[in-house]
Design an enzyme around this catalytic site. Structure first.
Site, PDB file in Angstrom:
ATOM      1  N   ASN A  11      12.460   5.781 -11.890  1.00  0.00           N
ATOM      2  CA  ASN A  11      10.981   5.893 -12.193  1.00  0.00           C
ATOM      3  C   ASN A  11      10.451   4.341 -12.046  1.00  0.00           C
ATOM      4  OD1 ASN A  11       8.638   5.900 -13.177  1.00  0.00           O
ATOM      5  ND2 ASN A  11       9.445   6.841 -15.324  1.00  0.00           N
ATOM      6  N   TRP A  12       9.774   3.924 -11.270  1.00  0.00           N
ATOM      7  CA  TRP A  12       9.134   2.661 -11.163  1.00  0.00           C
ATOM      8  C   TRP A  12       7.957   2.312 -11.840  1.00  0.00           C
ATOM      9  CZ3 TRP A  12       9.339   1.688  -4.974  1.00  0.00           C
ATOM     10  CH2 TRP A  12      10.556   2.249  -4.446  1.00  0.00           C
ATOM     11  N   LYS A  13       7.614   3.469 -12.617  1.00  0.00           N
ATOM     12  CA  LYS A  13       6.501   3.273 -13.530  1.00  0.00           C
ATOM     13  C   LYS A  13       5.250   2.190 -12.737  1.00  0.00           C
ATOM     14  CE  LYS A  13       9.512   3.981 -17.171  1.00  0.00           C
ATOM     15  NZ  LYS A  13       9.806   3.779 -18.748  1.00  0.00           N
ATOM     16  N   HIS A 105       6.523  13.071 -19.217  1.00  0.00           N
ATOM     17  CA  HIS A 105       7.419  11.906 -19.449  1.00  0.00           C
ATOM     18  C   HIS A 105       6.589  11.480 -20.849  1.00  0.00           C
ATOM     19  CE1 HIS A 105       8.604   7.731 -19.709  1.00  0.00           C
ATOM     20  NE2 HIS A 105       9.709   7.833 -18.686  1.00  0.00           N
ATOM     21  N   GLU A 107       5.832   8.505 -22.056  1.00  0.00           N
ATOM     22  CA  GLU A 107       4.819   7.631 -21.833  1.00  0.00           C
ATOM     23  C   GLU A 107       3.440   8.721 -21.628  1.00  0.00           C
ATOM     24  OE1 GLU A 107       6.301   4.948 -19.218  1.00  0.00           O
ATOM     25  OE2 GLU A 107       8.067   4.292 -20.644  1.00  0.00           O
ATOM     26  N   GLU A 177      15.177  12.718 -22.416  1.00  0.00           N
ATOM     27  CA  GLU A 177      14.927  11.023 -22.419  1.00  0.00           C
ATOM     28  C   GLU A 177      14.612  11.021 -23.918  1.00  0.00           C
ATOM     29  OE1 GLU A 177      13.941   9.011 -18.643  1.00  0.00           O
ATOM     30  OE2 GLU A 177      11.976   9.909 -19.503  1.00  0.00           O
ATOM     31  N   GLY A 183      13.482   2.114 -22.372  1.00  0.00           N
ATOM     32  CA  GLY A 183      12.908   0.631 -22.429  1.00  0.00           C
ATOM     33  C   GLY A 183      13.402  -0.225 -23.247  1.00  0.00           C
ATOM     34  N   SER A 222      17.586   3.806 -20.961  1.00  0.00           N
ATOM     35  CA  SER A 222      18.188   2.563 -20.854  1.00  0.00           C
ATOM     36  C   SER A 222      19.602   2.670 -19.864  1.00  0.00           C
ATOM     37  CB  SER A 222      18.436   1.929 -22.183  1.00  0.00           C
ATOM     38  OG  SER A 222      17.382   1.382 -22.642  1.00  0.00           O
ATOM     39  N   GLY A 243      14.719   3.915 -15.709  1.00  0.00           N
ATOM     40  CA  GLY A 243      13.395   3.247 -15.299  1.00  0.00           C
ATOM     41  C   GLY A 243      13.818   1.727 -14.991  1.00  0.00           C
ATOM     42  N   GLY A 244      13.892   0.849 -15.721  1.00  0.00           N
ATOM     43  CA  GLY A 244      13.818  -0.588 -15.647  1.00  0.00           C
ATOM     44  C   GLY A 244      14.997  -0.839 -14.733  1.00  0.00           C
TER      45      GLY A 244
HETATM   46  P1  PGA Z   1      14.564   3.037 -18.757  1.00  0.00           P
HETATM   47  O1  PGA Z   1      13.473   4.024 -18.692  1.00  0.00           O
HETATM   48  O2  PGA Z   1      15.549   3.374 -17.988  1.00  0.00           O
HETATM   49  O3  PGA Z   1      13.733   1.858 -18.580  1.00  0.00           O
HETATM   50  O4  PGA Z   1      14.719   3.216 -20.206  1.00  0.00           O
HETATM   51  C1  PGA Z   1      13.811   5.519 -18.188  1.00  0.00           C
HETATM   52  C2  PGA Z   1      12.312   6.346 -18.225  1.00  0.00           C
HETATM   53  O5  PGA Z   1      11.122   5.935 -18.637  1.00  0.00           O
HETATM   54  O6  PGA Z   1      12.452   7.220 -17.269  1.00  0.00           O
END
Ligand code: PGA
Length: 259
Positions: A11-13, A105, A107, A177, A183, A222, A243-244
């Site tokens: 997930n590149w956000k 998600h 977010e 998640e 993050g 993470s 994500g990251g």
């Molecule tokens: P993260 O994000 O790996 O940076 O914790 C995961 C996600 O939000 O899908």
């Protein structure tokens, strides 16, 4: 036990430029691998404006012996089409070459106040257009500390089950998640994650044991090259939503090979 093919999703956000997205996709798609090594399905989720460019890079690079990478979107409209300024429909995403889409998600649930019902509608729209929805569920730190983790994730799952039934998960994917792990560098322990994954799988099994046995449930929060193998070793963890660490081709590839 059903043999479930693992998935690693990136997930590149809302990160990076068009050029950076092309470069990252190119680095992944150009990766050679030995056939038969049992690699997972790999899916990347770039921002909307980068989808088409990334699709081209992935298609151009697709040849025997390189990693096959599928394309997904980070969100989808709950509406079919029409006067919905700023929204992107499931049909448009399918047209752009997306095979998958994230729904719910944390977010989006938090920053855009997406309700369980709205998320369920998005899930249904995506599935109706032939996309594979990845339904994200997870509790906040406060909810975990109040021992409400099970209640929260089952409530989030129930909204989709009510609308689409267990049959909605024949092709779909679930992602657990924990919000406190996204993050933050704080990963759930493999045991903490496994406990929730087993709960989710068990819930679907109450309605349909076969669908439950075949359902892929990803862990996200993470995940990195160092912790991926221990997480993926758990019986109900079928891969990761990253994500990251998915923004760094080398690190993402370490996660892929950890499977
Ligand atoms: P993260 O994000 O790996 O940076 O914790 C995961 C996600 O939000 O899908």
């Amino acid at each position: 036990m059903t043999d479930r093919r693992r998935i690693v999703a990136g997930n590149w956000k809302m990160h990076g430029s068009l050029g950076a997205a092309r470069e990252l996709a190119g680095a992944l798609a150009a990766t050679a691998h030995e056939p038969g090594r049992g690699l997972p399905e790999v899916i990347v989720f770039p921002p909307f404006p980068h989808l088409d460019a990334v699709r081209r890079v992935l298609e151009d690079a697709e040849s025997a012996g390189t990693l096959a990478v599928q394309l997904g979107a980070q969100d989808v409209s709950s509406q079919g089409e029409g006067a919905h300024t700023g929204d992107v429909s499931a049909g448009m995403l399918a047209d752009c070459g997306c095979s998958h889409v994230l729904v719910g998600h944390s977010e989006r649930r938090t920053a855009f106040r997406e309700s369980d019902e709205l998320v369920a509608t998005k899930f249904q729209r995506a599935a109706d257009q032939g996309l594979i929805p990845i339904l994200c569920v997870g509790e906040t730190l406060r909810e975990r500390e109040a021992e409400r983790t099970g209640e929260i994730v089952l409530r989030q799952l129930a909204a989709v089950m009510e609308l689409c039934g267990a049959g909605g998960f024949t092709r779909a994917v679930l992602a657990y998640e924990p919000v406190w792990a996204i993050g933050t560098g704080h990963t759930a322990t493999p045991e903490q994650a496994q406990e929730v994954h087993a709960l989710l799988r068990g819930e679907i099994a109450r309605t349909d044991a076969k669908i439950s046995a075949g359902l892929r449930i990803l862990y996200g929060g993470s995940v990195n090259g160092a912790n991926a193998a221990a997480l993926f070793a758990q019986p109900d963890i079928d891969g990761g939503l990253v994500g990251g660490a998915s923004l760094d081709a080398k690190e993402f590839l370490r996660i892929i090979t950890a499977v």
